[in-house]
Design a protein around this motif. Structure first.
Motif, PDB file in Angstrom:
ATOM      1  N   HIS A 129       0.900  -1.092  -0.050  1.00  0.00           N
ATOM      2  CA  HIS A 129       0.039  -0.086   0.186  1.00  0.00           C
ATOM      3  C   HIS A 129       0.792   1.221   0.062  1.00  0.00           C
ATOM      4  O   HIS A 129       0.279   2.367  -0.054  1.00  0.00           O
ATOM      5  CB  HIS A 129      -1.019   0.166   1.154  1.00  0.00           C
ATOM      6  N   GLU A 130       2.070   1.187   0.000  1.00  0.00           N
ATOM      7  CA  GLU A 130       2.904   2.378   0.029  1.00  0.00           C
ATOM      8  C   GLU A 130       4.056   2.315  -1.145  1.00  0.00           C
ATOM      9  O   GLU A 130       4.428   3.543  -1.192  1.00  0.00           O
ATOM     10  CB  GLU A 130       3.895   2.249   1.305  1.00  0.00           C
ATOM     11  N   LEU A 131       4.207   1.396  -1.840  1.00  0.00           N
ATOM     12  CA  LEU A 131       4.855   1.457  -2.919  1.00  0.00           C
ATOM     13  C   LEU A 131       4.689   0.214  -3.813  1.00  0.00           C
ATOM     14  O   LEU A 131       3.709  -0.673  -3.386  1.00  0.00           O
ATOM     15  CB  LEU A 131       6.568   1.598  -2.671  1.00  0.00           C
ATOM     16  N   ASP A 132       5.183   0.158  -5.076  1.00  0.00           N
ATOM     17  CA  ASP A 132       5.131  -0.864  -5.781  1.00  0.00           C
ATOM     18  C   ASP A 132       6.192  -1.783  -5.428  1.00  0.00           C
ATOM     19  O   ASP A 132       7.644  -1.679  -5.682  1.00  0.00           O
ATOM     20  CB  ASP A 132       5.307  -0.559  -7.368  1.00  0.00           C
ATOM     21  N   LEU A 133       5.871  -3.103  -5.140  1.00  0.00           N
ATOM     22  CA  LEU A 133       6.744  -4.233  -4.811  1.00  0.00           C
ATOM     23  C   LEU A 133       7.405  -4.465  -5.847  1.00  0.00           C
ATOM     24  O   LEU A 133       8.612  -5.305  -5.763  1.00  0.00           O
ATOM     25  CB  LEU A 133       5.990  -5.362  -4.053  1.00  0.00           C
TER      26      LEU A 133
END
Length: 381
Positions: free
Chosen positions: A164-168
């Protein structure tokens, strides 16, 4: 030296197969020159200094499929996350006087702030800049994520939260390049760990997309440590609906509140300071106590209100948010931002005891809110 610009930064992102213009980066970003003289612990970095390592990381990154097949924006994010991932090692280097071991504690968190300030001044678009900074903050996490972390959080939790915080996908690409771009005897073990990190993210359905949750409250409750399943709605108790403001001084918070939440009571550190007749930095404890007392009064009555202050660091926001969630509040977090020239010009025109130099010092605590901090987070930048 000419002012660094986003346009120039984008023009110097090398295409796959090209050689980066190393001399340009050293000239355009002077802090990179400090990497040349910054040592690293030879156990983890037998290749040499931080600049040698950084170049090796970028070369490894550019050979990878995420860079080769990525869009222009993704390449920009990947390239500058890799270039700046160790930018704070010079400032955080400590050498043990007895063993000679070298460490750089906290370099990831400090590096994200340094990158944020650099990219803000260069005019890098907000979403792109924050993606770079978020990768830098956690760039080492995929090395050892399967073992969980020191806070007892599992790999499953970390992957779900990070999604939910960045593109893994992009985080994994930088982590893999970071490990490939070094001489370390356990490198292969770490590379296996990164691939397992990818596989777990794919299994969770959040490799390149956020993990699905039943609703925002279920997601927030999970992120705050509730032992619940993402697919089932978590009961929400009735409480105040609170708008929490965040942003640098002179970013427009008061104007936004007046235009969008004019009918609500406002908890304001500035108002509390004015009521007490204090200047910035004077008896901040008393100022905070006055504001918190008013907030608790609103929370006990389950009344809606606005909490309007800078909330610039994650630690500052956590104190406020922990209080609100203890009273079952539903929180929307509103973050505002302006370019540096606007911030400093506005501040000189305001009736305030806060000088521009104080704002410049505040930048070194500047952590933009994460999407996982509240029920909903709005970014106006």
């Amino acid at each position: 030296m000419d002012k660094l610009s986003c346009k120039a930064m984008a023009a110097h992102v090398p295409a796959p197969g090209q050689t980066p213009e190393w001399a340009w980066f050293l000239h355009a970003i002077p802090s990179l020159a400090l990497l040349v003289s910054t040592p690293q612990d030879p156990y983890y970095h037998a290749e040499g200094d931080v600049w040698i390592h950084t170049r090796m990381v970028i070369e490894a990154l550019m050979r990878g499929p995420d860079y080769i097949d990525g869009s222009d924006e993704e390449r920009f994010i990947l390239f500058y996350a890799a270039l700046l991932h160790d930018i704070a090692k010079p400032a955080t280097t400590v050498i043990d006087p007895d063993s000679g071991r070298i460490g750089q504690p906290g370099h990831s968190k400090r590096g994200a702030i340094d990158a944020r300030i650099l990219c803000w001044h260069a005019g890098v678009p907000f979403a792109v800049r924050e993606h770079i900074c978020r990768i830098i903050t956690v760039h080492q996490l995929p090395f050892f994520a399967l073992a969980g972390n020191k806070n007892g959080q599992s790999a499953e939790f970390l992957i779900r939260k990070l999604s939910h915080e960045l593109d893994l996908r992009l985080l994994s690409a930088v982590a893999q390049a970071d490990m490939e771009g070094r001489c370390y005897e356990k490198k292969d073990d770490c590379l296996v760990g990164i691939e397992l990190f990818r596989e777990m993210a794919r299994d969770e359905g959040c490799y390149g997309a956020p993990k699905a949750f039943a609703d925002p409250h279920t997601r927030l409750s999970y992120m705050r440590g509730a032992g619940i399943a993402p697919d089932f709605v978590h009961h929400q108790n009735a409480g105040s609906r609170v708008t929490v403001m965040s942003g640098l001084p002179a970013s427009g918070k008061n104007h936004w509140v007046a235009a969008n939440r004019a009918r609500l009571p406002v908890v304001s550190i500035d108002d509390a300071r004015e009521e007490l007749g204090l200047r910035h930095g004077a008896n901040e404890g008393a100022v905070a106590h006055r504001a918190v007392d008013f907030a608790k009064e609103m929370l006990r009555g389950k009344a809606p209100f606005v909490w309007n202050t800078t909330h610039l660091s994650a630690q500052m926001r956590k104190k406020t948010l922990d209080l609100l969630y203890a009273y079952d509040a539903e929180v929307e977090l509103v973050y505002l931002e302006q370019p540096p020239q606007v911030i400093f010009k506005r501040n000189t025109q305001r009736d305030t005891s806060l000088p521009n130099k104080a704002i410049e010092r505040m930048l070194f605590k500047w952590e933009v809110p994460l999407p996982t901090e509240a029920h909903v987070v709005h970014y106006f930048a």
